[in-house]
Design a protein around this motif. Structure first.
Motif, short mmCIF file in Angstrom:
data_model
loop_
_atom_site.label_atom_id
_atom_site.label_comp_id
_atom_site.label_asym_id
_atom_site.label_seq_id
_atom_site.Cartn_x
_atom_site.Cartn_y
_atom_site.Cartn_z
N VAL A 24 8.62 48.28 30.00
CA VAL A 24 9.92 48.96 30.08
C VAL A 24 10.23 49.67 28.77
N LEU A 25 9.98 49.01 27.64
CA LEU A 25 10.23 49.61 26.33
C LEU A 25 9.36 50.84 26.11
N ILE A 26 8.08 50.74 26.49
CA ILE A 26 7.18 51.88 26.34
C ILE A 26 7.61 53.03 27.24
N THR A 27 8.06 52.71 28.44
CA THR A 27 8.56 53.74 29.36
C THR A 27 9.77 54.45 28.78
N LEU A 28 10.68 53.69 28.20
CA LEU A 28 11.87 54.29 27.57
C LEU A 28 11.47 55.20 26.42
N LEU A 29 10.53 54.75 25.61
CA LEU A 29 10.06 55.56 24.48
C LEU A 29 9.37 56.83 24.97
N LYS A 30 8.55 56.69 25.98
CA LYS A 30 7.83 57.84 26.52
C LYS A 30 8.78 58.86 27.14
N ASN A 31 9.78 58.40 27.87
CA ASN A 31 10.70 59.31 28.56
C ASN A 31 11.70 59.96 27.62
N TYR A 33 11.44 60.04 24.06
CA TYR A 33 10.86 60.60 22.84
C TYR A 33 9.42 61.03 23.13
N ASN A 34 9.25 61.83 24.15
CA ASN A 34 7.92 62.16 24.64
C ASN A 34 7.05 62.83 23.57
N GLN A 35 7.59 63.82 22.88
CA GLN A 35 6.82 64.55 21.88
C GLN A 35 6.43 63.65 20.71
N GLN A 36 7.39 62.89 20.21
CA GLN A 36 7.10 61.99 19.09
C GLN A 36 6.12 60.90 19.51
N PHE A 37 6.28 60.39 20.72
CA PHE A 37 5.39 59.35 21.23
C PHE A 37 3.96 59.86 21.32
N ASN A 38 3.77 61.05 21.84
CA ASN A 38 2.43 61.63 21.97
C ASN A 38 1.79 61.89 20.62
N LYS A 39 2.60 62.37 19.66
CA LYS A 39 2.05 62.62 18.33
C LYS A 39 1.68 61.32 17.63
N LEU A 40 2.43 60.27 17.92
CA LEU A 40 2.10 58.97 17.35
C LEU A 40 0.70 58.53 17.77
N LEU A 41 0.33 58.80 19.02
CA LEU A 41 -0.98 58.40 19.53
C LEU A 41 -2.12 59.19 18.90
N ASN A 57 16.20 61.79 9.89
CA ASN A 57 17.27 61.01 9.26
C ASN A 57 18.07 60.30 10.35
N PRO A 58 18.13 58.94 10.25
CA PRO A 58 17.51 58.09 9.23
C PRO A 58 16.00 57.93 9.46
N LEU A 59 15.27 57.77 8.38
CA LEU A 59 13.83 57.70 8.47
C LEU A 59 13.35 56.40 9.10
N LEU A 60 13.98 55.28 8.75
CA LEU A 60 13.51 53.97 9.21
C LEU A 60 14.35 53.40 10.34
N ARG A 63 16.55 55.00 16.53
CA ARG A 63 16.34 54.34 17.83
C ARG A 63 14.86 54.27 18.21
N PHE A 64 14.10 55.28 17.83
CA PHE A 64 12.67 55.26 18.14
C PHE A 64 12.00 54.06 17.48
#
Length: 221
Positions: A24-31, A33-41, A57-60, A63-64
């Protein structure tokens, strides 16, 4: 005519629940923050993620990273649990309670590490470097948690030699990727330490000191 056959089944409903929470958490992240999630991989072969998101900002505390914090905790705790369950089962009397202890220790380790980093950044006057270093570590752990998650699912529903084999492969993969990312972290040009000795002192303090604190709190009590 028909003889009854003994059916042996092993189920851990709480393991399935943890896996579903991570999904569920991964699905939320993917939906969301799709661009950031893909670049993370893409961290395995590129550092573009660092350059693209180091100025958010904020860097740390965004929500992501907040959602990924729980993905990291759940996955890392499950991986450690299965290692103990497979190779040191005699130490475990209650699976869920043992996992809960691992979960708490993992959370405490990350929190202690952050506090140690914050204090060291004040001592060495390296606030910007500390924030960036924590960002790198958080990004690497997020990437690793996604990579090992499919393996954790297979391990959760495997038994015997196959489970041990998968765990060994998973641990080797985790260690190799961790070392690879750690080397990239040390070589990163944004970590502007004027003295190489201070760099290694800083990193060793961050990596070793939290283990000592955890050991004193839990092992020697």
């Amino acid at each position: 005519m028909f003889e009854g056959l003994e059916r042996i089944s092993f189920t851990n409903s709480w393991v399935t629940l943890v896996i579903m929470i991570v999904l569920v958490l991964i699905t939320l992240l993917k939906n969301n923050y799709n661009q950031q999630f893909n670049k993370l991989l893409s961290l395995l072969y590129s550092e573009k993620y660092y350059t693209d998101y180091v100025k958010i900002n904020p860097l740390l505390f965004n929500r992501f990273h907040f959602l990924f914090f729980f993905v990291i905790i759940f996955n890392l705790s499950l991986l450690i649990f299965f290692v103990f369950k497979t190779f040191y089962s005699e130490l475990i009397t209650n699976d869920f309670y043992f996992y809960f202890q691992i979960f708490n220790i993992t959370v405490l380790f990350i929190l202690v590490r952050y506090v140690m980093g914050f204090l060291l950044s004040i001592i060495f006057e390296l606030n910007d470097e500390q924030r960036y270093l924590t960002f790198l570590k958080m990004s690497n752990l997020s990437f690793l948690s996604i990579v090992v998650f499919p393996l954790i699912i297979v391990v959760a529903y495997s038994v015997g030699f196959f489970q041990k084999f998968l765990l060994i492969v998973g641990l080797i993969l985790f260690v190799v990727l961790s070392l690879f990312n750690y080397i990239k972290l040390i070589k990163n040009e944004r970590l502007n330490f004027t003295n190489l000795f201070y760099l290694f002192l800083y990193l060793c303090a961050l990596e070793i000191a939290p283990f000592i604190v955890i050991y004193k709190l839990f092992i020697t009590k």
